[in-house]
Scaffold this active site. Structure first.
Site, PDB file in Angstrom:
ATOM      1  N   HIS A   1      -0.035 -20.807  20.843  1.00 48.21           N
ATOM      2  CA  HIS A   1       0.614 -19.684  21.510  1.00 48.21           C
ATOM      3  C   HIS A   1       1.887 -20.124  22.210  1.00 48.21           C
ATOM      4  CE1 HIS A   1      -3.289 -17.164  21.474  1.00 48.21           C
ATOM      5  NE2 HIS A   1      -2.501 -16.860  20.476  1.00 48.21           N
TER       6      HIS A   1
ATOM      7  N   ARG B   1       5.089  -0.600   8.198  1.00 47.96           N
ATOM      8  CA  ARG B   1       3.782  -0.922   7.584  1.00 47.96           C
ATOM      9  C   ARG B   1       2.715  -0.136   8.346  1.00 47.96           C
ATOM     10  NH1 ARG B   1       6.067  -6.565   6.649  1.00 47.96           N
ATOM     11  NH2 ARG B   1       5.518  -7.083   4.498  1.00 47.96           N
TER      12      ARG B   1
ATOM     13  N   GLU C   1       6.147  -3.401  -6.816  1.00 56.93           N
ATOM     14  CA  GLU C   1       5.515  -4.683  -6.502  1.00 56.93           C
ATOM     15  C   GLU C   1       4.482  -5.093  -7.547  1.00 56.93           C
ATOM     16  OE1 GLU C   1       3.838  -4.373  -2.543  1.00 56.93           O
ATOM     17  OE2 GLU C   1       3.064  -2.374  -2.919  1.00 56.93           O
TER      18      GLU C   1
ATOM     19  N   ASP D   1       4.354  -9.166  -3.270  1.00 52.33           N
ATOM     20  CA  ASP D   1       3.353  -8.860  -4.282  1.00 52.33           C
ATOM     21  C   ASP D   1       3.929  -8.971  -5.691  1.00 52.33           C
ATOM     22  OD1 ASP D   1       0.792  -8.377  -3.159  1.00 52.33           O
ATOM     23  OD2 ASP D   1       1.634  -6.647  -2.127  1.00 52.33           O
TER      24      ASP D   1
ATOM     25  N   ARG E   1      -0.815 -14.981  -3.377  1.00 45.74           N
ATOM     26  CA  ARG E   1       0.219 -15.309  -2.383  1.00 45.74           C
ATOM     27  C   ARG E   1      -0.339 -16.014  -1.155  1.00 45.74           C
ATOM     28  NH1 ARG E   1       1.773  -9.150  -0.482  1.00 45.74           N
ATOM     29  NH2 ARG E   1       2.063  -9.814   1.669  1.00 45.74           N
TER      30      ARG E   1
ATOM     31  N   CYS F   1      12.105  -5.025   0.380  1.00 39.63           N
ATOM     32  CA  CYS F   1      11.502  -5.141   1.709  1.00 39.63           C
ATOM     33  C   CYS F   1      10.521  -6.315   1.804  1.00 39.63           C
ATOM     34  CB  CYS F   1      10.805  -3.840   2.119  1.00 39.63           C
ATOM     35  SG  CYS F   1       9.469  -3.382   1.011  1.00 39.63           S
TER      36      CYS F   1
HETATM   37  C1  PEP Z   1       5.540  -6.964  -0.461  1.00 39.37           C
HETATM   38  O1  PEP Z   1       4.543  -7.040  -1.193  1.00 39.37           O
HETATM   39  O2  PEP Z   1       6.588  -7.593  -0.680  1.00 39.37           O
HETATM   40  C2  PEP Z   1       5.515  -6.108   0.735  1.00 39.37           C
HETATM   41  C3  PEP Z   1       6.597  -5.879   1.450  1.00 39.37           C
HETATM   42  O3  PEP Z   1       4.304  -5.607   1.081  1.00 39.37           O
HETATM   43  P1  PEP Z   1       3.199  -6.435   1.903  1.00 39.37           P
HETATM   44  O4  PEP Z   1       3.784  -7.786   2.182  1.00 39.37           O
HETATM   45  O5  PEP Z   1       2.924  -5.646   3.126  1.00 39.37           O
HETATM   46  O6  PEP Z   1       2.080  -6.469   0.939  1.00 39.37           O
HETATM   47 MG    MG Z   2       2.908  -5.587  -0.934  1.00 36.24          MG
END
Ligand code: PEP
Ligand code: MG
Length: 691
Positions: A314, A421, A551, A575, A585, A622
């Protein structure tokens, strides 16, 4: 157990733990919150070890790992029900997104505010002591050594009147807890950073942990003082954490010591004074607690290094949020250096350079000036629109979770919100947020942005790999390929419809965009759109922009067809990378190879842009790729016109765009997309950035 030994003892089945990082603080807290709803005594078993399932620290102390076999045992009137509910919860991930990793393990340095080209430079300023990078940056200054004074703690209360002393010491401990809790709440009220709040809040929970209390009370009942009982309970618990093999758990030992010290100070009637920094300095100490760190005079803090702690502590999170360089786990020889002597602290490299020569000091200062100038011009760039040298405006928006993040992002120059999100509102709780609560949260973000800025709200992105405790879903063999994202929404229409109504309520406060995650087929998109249209017409709501996350490779391959159905695409590179390369991932051995700059992923991006362009639709990114300055020229070259980035990356991404020429980016994109590997692409892009 106060239900009596005559009551039924129930055993649950052995269950396989799904959480990638085991039962660390958050999932443990969710399990505990649920366990506390039952009267029965509940134990969690791993092998032949058992712990109290109503204690966060004890569950964490089990040091579970993904794949471990666990089971519950309960004794009491509601034992059978407790076993059932807790077993289901555990199998669903105990409220945790099953792909999350702690930030420090997978976050690129530039995400912590340091552009990649700066992070990659290796500099030296003389003799160095090595530690772990806890917060990036470079600083020159005089050292200040600080050691905590140890308190004298009496072991025995009044041996001649045991009964009286037990009552007195128990009451003393209870009172001290109340005072310490009030202290933390006062500090929280004076702080406005979300990192500080979250950490202090977790300390309040830690102080109230029943097992920590149980250990202390055991000692008090033997006739020991409250201070002694509490101190030994905390020492034991901290030691358990220190013995853990997971770095994340070892770092929590410091939090136990921190709350331990706070309550102990109250018990002993000593004030827990803040560390007094005598001059602008690099603080060197064996250990800093989060409370120490929050109380430091930041006008005199150039940076710090500690012998204890790690990148996931932290204290490290706080240092990053303050923007000061910090090194944890430093070579203990650092404690022998003289207070007042000059040193160079390289937070990015995790090094402390002691006794630098004058020449080395001035080299470090020049490097600092350079970095500072770079940061300042980046900050300046953040205040205005990002425009390429040949005049192309690029929208740089932020990825946020709530209104507080949105305010922070706007202050740092975000043009809007490119990804809200929404699942953050649904996670880590025991029941779904109501429609009104959701509407309020979305409206708060919309109001923060106002009518001139875009707000892209992504509908619920949960599913097999990101379960919700209150949304039972069947176990899946391949959760990444199962019910995820929009598939869950389509499977649970009431949940989906109520979220859409709540989102639509924000339309009158900002430029609202609704985005569906994980679209893989045209039918999914059409079904989602038709439900949205029904809700819009029932509410008589105004039209809003509708888009999808790209994605899944099928969405990229179908881009030209899907583009006819939407107003925009936003590429979820996280994704898209895992599905294109078939690499989980969050997999500890694969995650670093799942590189978004792999040419196969870049081809997916190119296809998406081409499909969108055919129908005059805009494309954003994003995923984390948008925050990587190395990737920015390629994305622009392919046709991306909006980048939604992590909040600390806003300034560096805007500054990077201002230095680029679109025609050159297009040529570069054409070149790298034909390469054979991610490393080849990275090498080429590093060279491009140096020129
Ligand atoms: C992604 O998959 O790049 C994305 C922005 O969504 P998340 O990371 O929330 O799965
Ligand atoms: Mg995603």
């Amino acid at each position: 157990m106060d239900e009596g030994a005559t009551q039924a003892v129930e055993w649950g089945d052995w269950l396989t733990l799904p959480n990638p990082l085991g039962l660390h603080a958050r999932p443990a807290a969710i399990l505990v919150a649920q366990a506390k709803k039952f009267k029965s005594d509940i134990r969690l078993w791993r092998g032949d070890k058992e712990v109290n399932a109503k204690s966060v620290v004890s569950i964490m102390g089990l040091e579970t790992q993904k794949g471990d076999s666990l089971r519950f045992k309960a004794a009491g009137l509601d034992a059978a029900q407790a076993i059932q509910v807790l077993s289901d919860l555990l199998l669903q991930g105990s409220g945790e997104s099953l792909q999350e990793l702690p930030q420090a393990q997978h976050r690129p340095l530039q995400d912590a505010g340091m552009p990649a080209h700066q992070a990659s430079q290796l500099l030296t300023y003389g003799h160095s002591l090595t530690g772990v990078s806890a917060s990036p940056g470079l600083t020159v200054g005089r050292l200040f050594q600080f050691r905590k004074a140890s308190n004298v703690v009496l072991e025995w209360a009044d041996p001649s009147a045991l009964e009286k002393s037990v009552v007195h010491e128990r009451a003393h401990l209870t009172k001290a807890l109340q005072v310490a809790t009030a202290q933390i709440q006062t500090i929280m009220a004076s702080k406005n950073q979300s990192a500080e709040h979250a950490i202090l809040h977790s300390h309040v929970q830690l102080m109230q942990d029943p097992d920590l209390w149980g250990l202390a009370l055991q000692q008090i009942d033997l006739g020991k003082t409250a201070a002694f009982g509490w101190q030994s309970a905390c020492t034991l618990q901290a030691q358990n954490f220190l013995n853990a093999s997971s770095a994340l758990l070892r770092d929590r030992a410091n939090d136990v010591r921190d709350v331990g010290q706070r309550v102990l100070d109250v018990l002993l009637g000593v004030s827990s004074a803040a560390i007094d920094l005598p001059y602008p300095c690099i603080l060197v100490t064996d250990e800093l607690t989060p409370s120490d760190t929050v109380a430091l005079d930041r006008s005199k803090l150039l940076g710090f290094c500690t012998v204890g702690g790690g990148a996931t502590s932290h204290v490290a999170i706080l240092a990053r949020s303050y923007g000061v360089p910090a090194v944890c786990g430093i070579d203990p020889h650092a404690l022998d250096l003289l207070s007042g002597s000059w040193a160079v602290l390289h937070g990015t490299q995790g090094l402390l350079f002691d006794s630098p020569t004058d020449l080395q000091l001035s080299a470090a200062r020049s490097q600092m000036d350079l970095l500072q100038a770079q940061n300042q011009s980046d900050q300046l760039a953040a205040k205005t629109n990002a425009v390429t040298l040949d005049g192309q405006r690029i929208e740089v928006a932020a990825n946020v979770r709530n209104a507080q993040d949105t305010h922070e992002a706007l202050a740092l120059g975000a043009d809007g919100v490119g990804l809200l999100r929404s699942e953050f509102l649904f996670e880590g709780r025991m029941d779904a947020p109501g429609e009104d609560e959701q509407a309020q949260a979305y409206q708060d973000v919309a109001k923060a942005l106002g009518l001139t800025r875009a707000l892209v709200i992504r509908t619920l992105d949960i599913g097999g790999d990101k379960p919700l405790a209150y949304l039972p879903m069947a176990k899946e063999d391949n959760p990444f390929l199962g019910l995820r994202g929009v598939r869950v929404s389509l499977d649970q229409p009431p949940l989906f419809r109520s979220q859409l109504r709540a989102i639509l309520s924000a339309a009158r406060y900002s430029q609202l965009h609704i985005m569906f995650p994980m679209i893989a087929t045209l039918e999914e998109l059409q079904e989602a759109k038709s439900i949205l249209a029904q809700e819009q017409s029932l509410l008589d709501a105004p039209p809003v922009a509708v888009g999808i996350m790209v994605e899944v490779p099928s969405a990229a391959l179908l881009a030209s067809r899907l583009a006819q159905e939407v107003d925009f695409f936003s590429i979820g590179s996280n994704d898209l990378t895992q599905y294109t390369l078939a690499m989980d991932r969050g997999h500890p051995k694969l995650a670093h190879k799942a590189d978004s700059l792999h040419p196969a992923v870049l081809k997916m991006v190119a296809l998406t842009c081409e499909g969108a362009q055919q129908h005059g639709k805009w494309v954003g990114v994003c995923g984390a790729m948008a925050s990587d300055v190395l990737a920015v020229p390629v994305l622009l070259g392919m046709g991306v016109r909006e980048l939604s980035v992590s909040v600390p990356a806003i300034a560096s991404v805007k500054a990077c765009i201002n230095r680029l020429d679109l025609a050159t980016c297009q040529a570069l994109a054409k070149e790298v997309v034909e390469m054979g590997s991610a490393s080849e692409v990275r090498k080429r892009l590093l060279k491009f950035m140096e020129n």
